[in-house]
Design a protein around this motif. Sequence first.
Motif, PDB file in Angstrom:
ATOM      1  N   LEU A   1      10.698   3.414  -2.384  1.00  0.00           N
ATOM      2  CA  LEU A   1      11.082   3.746  -1.012  1.00  0.00           C
ATOM      3  C   LEU A   1      12.144   2.783  -0.503  1.00  0.00           C
ATOM      4  N   CYS A   2      12.958   3.269   0.432  1.00  0.00           N
ATOM      5  CA  CYS A   2      13.999   2.413   1.006  1.00  0.00           C
ATOM      6  C   CYS A   2      13.385   1.531   2.102  1.00  0.00           C
ATOM      7  N   ALA A   3      14.134   0.518   2.492  1.00  0.00           N
ATOM      8  CA  ALA A   3      13.636  -0.485   3.431  1.00  0.00           C
ATOM      9  C   ALA A   3      13.263   0.119   4.783  1.00  0.00           C
ATOM     10  N   SER A   4      14.035   1.086   5.261  1.00  0.00           N
ATOM     11  CA  SER A   4      13.735   1.659   6.577  1.00  0.00           C
ATOM     12  C   SER A   4      12.398   2.402   6.570  1.00  0.00           C
ATOM     13  N   VAL A   5      12.107   3.113   5.499  1.00  0.00           N
ATOM     14  CA  VAL A   5      10.823   3.811   5.385  1.00  0.00           C
ATOM     15  C   VAL A   5       9.687   2.797   5.295  1.00  0.00           C
ATOM     16  N   LEU A   6       9.899   1.737   4.535  1.00  0.00           N
ATOM     17  CA  LEU A   6       8.866   0.708   4.407  1.00  0.00           C
ATOM     18  C   LEU A   6       8.641  -0.019   5.732  1.00  0.00           C
ATOM     19  N   ALA A   7       9.701  -0.191   6.520  1.00  0.00           N
ATOM     20  CA  ALA A   7       9.547  -0.796   7.846  1.00  0.00           C
ATOM     21  C   ALA A   7       8.649   0.080   8.713  1.00  0.00           C
ATOM     22  N   ASP A   8       8.880   1.390   8.671  1.00  0.00           N
ATOM     23  CA  ASP A   8       8.042   2.317   9.438  1.00  0.00           C
ATOM     24  C   ASP A   8       6.595   2.294   8.944  1.00  0.00           C
TER      25      ASP A   8
ATOM     26  N   HIS B   1      26.275   5.196  -1.690  1.00  0.00           N
ATOM     27  CA  HIS B   1      26.296   4.116  -0.707  1.00  0.00           C
ATOM     28  C   HIS B   1      25.461   2.912  -1.145  1.00  0.00           C
ATOM     29  N   LEU B   2      25.049   2.933  -2.390  1.00  0.00           N
ATOM     30  CA  LEU B   2      24.282   1.832  -2.983  1.00  0.00           C
ATOM     31  C   LEU B   2      23.025   1.499  -2.181  1.00  0.00           C
ATOM     32  N   ALA B   3      22.271   2.529  -1.846  1.00  0.00           N
ATOM     33  CA  ALA B   3      21.014   2.333  -1.124  1.00  0.00           C
ATOM     34  C   ALA B   3      20.015   1.629  -2.030  1.00  0.00           C
ATOM     35  N   GLU B   4      19.273   0.689  -1.455  1.00  0.00           N
ATOM     36  CA  GLU B   4      18.270  -0.055  -2.217  1.00  0.00           C
ATOM     37  C   GLU B   4      16.903   0.591  -2.045  1.00  0.00           C
ATOM     38  N   TYR B   5      16.237   0.806  -3.169  1.00  0.00           N
ATOM     39  CA  TYR B   5      14.891   1.351  -3.178  1.00  0.00           C
ATOM     40  C   TYR B   5      13.967   0.330  -3.827  1.00  0.00           C
ATOM     41  N   PHE B   6      12.818   0.129  -3.206  1.00  0.00           N
ATOM     42  CA  PHE B   6      11.855  -0.872  -3.666  1.00  0.00           C
ATOM     43  C   PHE B   6      10.665  -0.180  -4.315  1.00  0.00           C
TER      44      PHE B   6
ATOM     45  N   ALA C   1       5.034  -0.143   7.543  1.00  0.00           N
ATOM     46  CA  ALA C   1       4.403  -1.421   7.888  1.00  0.00           C
ATOM     47  C   ALA C   1       4.272  -1.619   9.394  1.00  0.00           C
ATOM     48  N   GLY C   2       4.976  -0.775  10.165  1.00  0.00           N
ATOM     49  CA  GLY C   2       4.917  -0.906  11.617  1.00  0.00           C
ATOM     50  C   GLY C   2       5.685  -2.100  12.137  1.00  0.00           C
ATOM     51  N   VAL C   3       6.786  -2.442  11.463  1.00  0.00           N
ATOM     52  CA  VAL C   3       7.606  -3.585  11.870  1.00  0.00           C
ATOM     53  C   VAL C   3       9.061  -3.141  12.024  1.00  0.00           C
ATOM     54  N   SER C   4       9.864  -4.002  12.635  1.00  0.00           N
ATOM     55  CA  SER C   4      11.292  -3.701  12.776  1.00  0.00           C
ATOM     56  C   SER C   4      11.973  -3.797  11.416  1.00  0.00           C
ATOM     57  N   ARG C   5      13.168  -3.255  11.330  1.00  0.00           N
ATOM     58  CA  ARG C   5      13.901  -3.290  10.063  1.00  0.00           C
ATOM     59  C   ARG C   5      14.272  -4.717   9.664  1.00  0.00           C
ATOM     60  N   SER C   6      14.579  -5.559  10.644  1.00  0.00           N
ATOM     61  CA  SER C   6      14.915  -6.948  10.310  1.00  0.00           C
ATOM     62  C   SER C   6      13.688  -7.697   9.792  1.00  0.00           C
ATOM     63  N   THR C   7      12.525  -7.426  10.374  1.00  0.00           N
ATOM     64  CA  THR C   7      11.290  -8.040   9.882  1.00  0.00           C
ATOM     65  C   THR C   7      10.974  -7.526   8.483  1.00  0.00           C
ATOM     66  N   ALA C   8      11.165  -6.232   8.274  1.00  0.00           N
ATOM     67  CA  ALA C   8      10.915  -5.645   6.953  1.00  0.00           C
ATOM     68  C   ALA C   8      11.825  -6.271   5.903  1.00  0.00           C
ATOM     69  N   SER C   9      13.052  -6.576   6.280  1.00  0.00           N
ATOM     70  CA  SER C   9      13.975  -7.207   5.339  1.00  0.00           C
ATOM     71  C   SER C   9      13.416  -8.536   4.846  1.00  0.00           C
TER      72      SER C   9
ATOM     73  N   MET D   1       0.831  -1.206   0.000  1.00  0.00           N
ATOM     74  CA  MET D   1       0.000   0.000   0.000  1.00  0.00           C
ATOM     75  C   MET D   1       0.867   1.258   0.000  1.00  0.00           C
ATOM     76  N   ALA D   2       2.007   1.210   0.681  1.00  0.00           N
ATOM     77  CA  ALA D   2       2.905   2.361   0.701  1.00  0.00           C
ATOM     78  C   ALA D   2       3.503   2.626  -0.674  1.00  0.00           C
ATOM     79  N   LEU D   3       3.609   1.584  -1.486  1.00  0.00           N
ATOM     80  CA  LEU D   3       4.234   1.702  -2.806  1.00  0.00           C
ATOM     81  C   LEU D   3       3.231   1.813  -3.951  1.00  0.00           C
ATOM     82  N   ILE D   4       1.952   1.726  -3.646  1.00  0.00           N
ATOM     83  CA  ILE D   4       0.931   1.642  -4.695  1.00  0.00           C
ATOM     84  C   ILE D   4       0.879   2.889  -5.567  1.00  0.00           C
ATOM     85  N   ASP D   5       1.340   4.023  -5.049  1.00  0.00           N
ATOM     86  CA  ASP D   5       1.291   5.265  -5.831  1.00  0.00           C
ATOM     87  C   ASP D   5       2.465   5.414  -6.792  1.00  0.00           C
ATOM     88  N   GLY D   6       3.316   4.395  -6.863  1.00  0.00           N
ATOM     89  CA  GLY D   6       4.406   4.414  -7.832  1.00  0.00           C
ATOM     90  C   GLY D   6       5.741   4.877  -7.285  1.00  0.00           C
ATOM     91  N   ARG D   7       5.777   5.302  -6.023  1.00  0.00           N
ATOM     92  CA  ARG D   7       7.045   5.739  -5.431  1.00  0.00           C
ATOM     93  C   ARG D   7       7.981   4.560  -5.224  1.00  0.00           C
TER      94      ARG D   7
END
Length: 102
Positions: A55-62, A92-97, A64-72, A47-53
């Motif tokens: 986002l990096c994993a840390s933002v997606l973790a927030d 720094h080769l940041a990954e965006y999903f 989804a309301g989960v920890s970063r390891s769970t988000a991974s 749902m966070a990505l449905i608008d076409g953006r």
Amino acid sequence: MARFAGRRIVAALPSDVAICTDPVLGDAEIAQVGALLADRARCRVLMALIDGRALCASVLADEAGVSRSTASGLLGRLTSAGLLRVETHGRHLAEYFHITWD
């Protein structure tokens, strides 16, 4: 039980109509997507990505309301299922999903 083009027929209907009980190609894929969507956190990521953006994993973790390891783990499952695509950006080769629409 009658046969039609090598398939079992459940009921006798007019000669030009047949109901087939064999699984249709794609049933397994639909079930896999359904299993992925059964998890609330994975749905929140999508749902966070449905608008076409993208986002990096840390933002997606927030989101989804989960920890970063769970988000991974969530992102890994969604990516391996082909629902998400990863792009690497920056020094720094940041990954965006983002959602794969093809």
